[in-house]
Design a protein around this motif. Structure first.
Motif, short mmCIF file in Angstrom:
data_model
loop_
_atom_site.label_atom_id
_atom_site.label_comp_id
_atom_site.label_asym_id
_atom_site.label_seq_id
_atom_site.Cartn_x
_atom_site.Cartn_y
_atom_site.Cartn_z
N TYR A 1 0.40 2.62 -4.99
CA TYR A 1 0.23 1.38 -5.75
C TYR A 1 0.18 0.20 -4.79
O TYR A 1 1.01 0.07 -3.88
N HIS B 1 -3.50 -5.97 -8.70
CA HIS B 1 -2.75 -4.73 -8.81
C HIS B 1 -3.74 -3.56 -8.85
O HIS B 1 -4.76 -3.64 -9.55
N GLN C 1 -3.73 0.87 -8.93
CA GLN C 1 -3.16 2.21 -8.86
C GLN C 1 -4.15 3.09 -8.09
O GLN C 1 -5.29 3.30 -8.52
N LYS D 1 -1.47 8.27 -6.55
CA LYS D 1 -0.04 8.09 -6.81
C LYS D 1 0.52 6.89 -6.07
O LYS D 1 1.71 6.61 -6.15
N ASN E 1 -7.87 1.33 -13.38
CA ASN E 1 -6.73 1.45 -12.47
C ASN E 1 -6.43 0.17 -11.69
O ASN E 1 -5.63 0.20 -10.76
#
Length: 746
Positions: A374, A367, A369, A372, A321
């Motif tokens: 980000y 980055h 995740q 839900k 993720n």
């Protein structure tokens, strides 16, 4: 192909397109578009940013050559060649833009090529070939794209290597000696990697032509090449691109708009009569032709540029993720661009813009995740160095005459170093099932060091017309700006395909040094300018009704523009002297308006695209410039009140081939070329029509295209030299150009 034959062929193709019976009967849903407006692939319908999307196929069908033609696709956006092709283009989004041709400046509309900032406006003149897509982000982009982007950002994404071994070659011809040869070959090295090579060769003459026979034919030859590699493994991917460009030719000859009916007694014409080419300049010159596209000018003015560099991007999946991204890019541009600014056979105003620019980008992003939500965070570093080698030769033909003392040749060389360091973070929070909140913040520290040296060659004795070279000025200094910018946005999903959003965003553009033509040591001492900032409120909608084949994107916006950097071309205090060129921070400006983009596909065969922009208010607030000229309540340059674009496409089968015929228009209401609302430097409203028919089989493709179908007369820029030479330089737009391309795919 002559213009008349090509024009008749186009009209015949339109008739065929209208009366051919298509075989499509089923209705298809609206295409889902994926963009990188937040530095990751997302649906265009889920982000709280006004984005216009242009595909590589659209560029190909309309034979789009370079980035200056993108404005024809986008509401409330205007891009012009400014002071002729080869100089920094004038990019304007929603009234925010740069109109100075000076090679030292950076546009408030940022441009990113394959993720890397292009830096100063010199590098915004990009040839478009083998392109995947282009995104135009409207409004300040002060979080993820923070490099001087008060007005917006343009993201250009080249076609990347992918699976398979295939290629294509395109050859084309057109009016005014248009020649094109482009192609690409993609080769799959193994299951994990591929390479792609792409090239472009374009050679053409300008649609404006020169009546002065000693001058060479004006035109340009542009050669570009790109080699890229993409490797993707379990947790790491690596993309590398190397590019090279070589442009060579004679610059577009400039026109002369005289303002006098009687130059001896200084009796002026009205702006309307002057625009018709019926008046003369201070020396009694008129090109003598009623043809708008004809000029008569000493234009032995070469252009030569070489660009090269690389871009490298590494993606590492740290976990399922999260990932780290490292982007590194380097470019170098060497350019020589000669110009003639009196628009006549005489040598009263000539010069050269010499430039060497080196730019280094580095960016590291994280980055993640998180359920839900980000998170995007990173560090951005940029270093750019500009070496300018310029001169402006004024009054050359007066040397050796009693008026020789009025002549002077200015040499102005600048060494400008820019360093940028920034930290940024953006968090997208899924607050409720239908509501998403985005918050971002960026801290930037930018410094500009400048070393500006000027010499002047003046005639002291009539008997010595060669003149004497003397020091003029030498200015050394530094400016340092730092500050915060960011964004808060909320979007509410009405349904799966419909949402509304509100955003409050801020952007900053750093200060710098105006390294253009400066006519006095006092100007040089005061040529540094400060930063500007823009706060934007925006309410937007992204609505799709798939069953009806309708997609509507719209926005209302209000801008509070503080300390706006404005290029000002002001007449000298005494007639006959060169104008004073300033880049100053005005007090503030207010801009508000609206735009809407509609895509309607009633059947699988018919597509209608309409974009409308409306900017009723784009004006300077209370401000008086250093010369005492009041700019209060005057409209911002290059800002039409109304602009619109539309295209109707019809797809049908003809002898087993797929044929798509399109007819479209780009309309701009009147606008001014300078900050003074000078009626002589104004462009009246105009419409540019385009057409193309693409005939395609599995391996072969033919495309007939036309730009400015009805040969509408318009200008890219009218530069005011009325107090100096009694005229305005007229940088004419592109007249009707039609052509045909043939593509073989293998």
């Amino acid at each position: 192909m002559t213009k008349s034959l090509a024009f008749n062929f186009i009209l015949s193709s339109i008739v065929v397109g209208i009366y051919s019976q298509h075989t499509f009967a089923t209705q298809e849903s609206i295409e889902k578009i994926e963009v990188y407006a937040q530095k990751r692939a997302q649906s265009i319908d889920e982000i709280s940013i006004a984005v216009s999307h242009v595909t590589g196929l659209q560029l190909e069908k309309r034979s789009i050559k370079d980035a200056t033609e993108l404005g024809h696709f986008v509401a409330n956006m205007k891009i012009s060649q400014n002071a002729a092709e080869g100089t920094p283009p004038a990019v304007n989004i929603r009234g925010v833009g740069l109109i100075d041709y000076n090679t030292a400046n950076t546009s408030p509309v940022a441009m990113y090529l394959d993720g890397a900032s292009v830096g100063s406006a010199n590098n915004q003149l990009v040839d478009l070939f083998d392109i995947e897509q282009i995104e135009v982000l409207k409004g300040p982009q002060g979080t993820l794209f923070g490099r001087n982007s008060t007005g917006g950002a343009i993201l250009i994404r080249s076609a990347r290597p992918d699976a398979g071994s295939y290629g294509y070659v395109t050859g084309g011809i057109g009016t005014d000696d248009w020649q094109k040869l482009q192609g690409a070959y993609n080769h799959e090295v193994d299951a994990n990697s591929a390479v792609r090579v792409a090239f472009s060769h374009t050679k053409y003459e300008y649609t404006s032509y020169n009546l002065y026979e000693p001058s060479p034919e004006a035109g340009l030859e542009q050669n570009n090449a790109r080699l890229s590699y993409l490797g993707e493994w379990d947790t790491i991917s690596f993309y590398f691109k190397a590019h090279y460009s070589h442009w060579n030719g004679i610059v577009q000859p400039v026109g002369n708009i005289g303002i006098y009916s009687d130059p001896i007694n200084l009796v002026t014409c009205s702006a309307e009569v002057a625009a018709q080419g019926k008046c003369v300049d201070r020396f009694g010159f008129n090109d003598g032709s009623d043809d708008f596209w004809a000029v008569s000018v000493n234009n032995d003015s070469p252009h030569h540029s070489i660009g090269k560099g690389w871009t490298a991007e590494v993606n590492w999946d740290v976990t399922d993720n999260s990932k780290l991204v490292w982007l590194n890019a380097f470019t170098r541009l060497d350019r020589e661009h000669a110009f003639n600014c009196d628009g006549a056979p005489t040598k009263l105003c000539e010069g050269n813009l010499g430039l060497k620019a080196e730019l280094l980008n580095n960016e590291v992003r994280y980055h993640s995740q998180i359920g839900k939500d980000y998170l995007t965070a990173g560090i951005f570093l940029l270093e750019e160095r500009l070496y300018q080698d310029n001169y402006n030769d004024l009054g050359r033909d007066l040397r050796g005459t009693p008026f020789g003392a009025a002549s002077a040749m200015f040499f102005y060389d600048n060494d400008i170093k820019t360093k940028v360091a920034a930290l940024f973070a953006q968090y997208e929070w899924q607050w409720l099932p239908s509501t998403r909140i985005t918050a971002g913040l960026r801290y930037s520290d930018e410094s500009v060091e400048y070393d500006s040296v000027s010499m002047v060659n003046s005639v002291l004795e009539q008997s010595e017309p060669q003149g004497v070279l003397m020091p003029f000025y030498h200015v050394v200094g530094e400016s340092d700006d730092d500050g915060l910018s960011g964004k808060v946005a909320i979007n509410y999903g009405i349904s799966e395909d419909q949402m509304i959003y509100y955003s409050l965003s801020n952007g900053n553009k750093s200060g710098g040094y105006n390294g253009g033509y400066l006519s006095s040591p006092e100007q040089a001492e005061n040529a540094a300018y400060g930063p500007e900032s823009l706060n934007a409120h925006e309410i937007g909608t992204k609505l799709t009704w798939s069953e009806a084949g309708i997609k509507v994107n719209g926005a209302l916006f209000h801008y509070d523009y503080q300390d706006q950097q404005v290029f000002m071309n002001q007449p000298a205090s005494e007639p006959g002297l060169p104008p004073i060129q300033l880049l100053e921070n005005v007090a503030s400006s207010k801009i508000y308006g609206a735009e809407i983009d509609i895509e309607y596909q009633p059947t699988a065969a018919v597509m209608l695209n309409v974009g409308v922009g409306f900017i009723p208010h784009a004006e300077f607030e209370n401000y008086t410039d250093p010369l005492g000229v009041t700019l209060s309540d005057k409209r911002l340059p290059f800002t039409s009140e109304i602009n619109a674009n539309a295209q109707l496409s019809y797809e049908y089968m003809l002898d087993g081939a797929d044929v798509v015929t399109s007819l479209g228009v780009d309309y701009q209401s009147e606008y001014y070329f300078d900050q003074n609302q000078n009626p002589y430097a104004m462009q009246s409203g105009y419409s540019l029509w385009h057409f193309n028919t693409q005939y395609r089989t599995q391996s072969w493709q033919a495309n007939v295209w036309a730009k400015n179908l009805f040969d509408k007369e318009y200008s890219h820029l009218k530069f005011d030299l009325s107090q100096f030479l009694g005229m305005l330089e007229d940088f004419k737009g592109e007249g009707r150009r039609v052509g045909v391309d043939f593509t073989y795919r293998f």
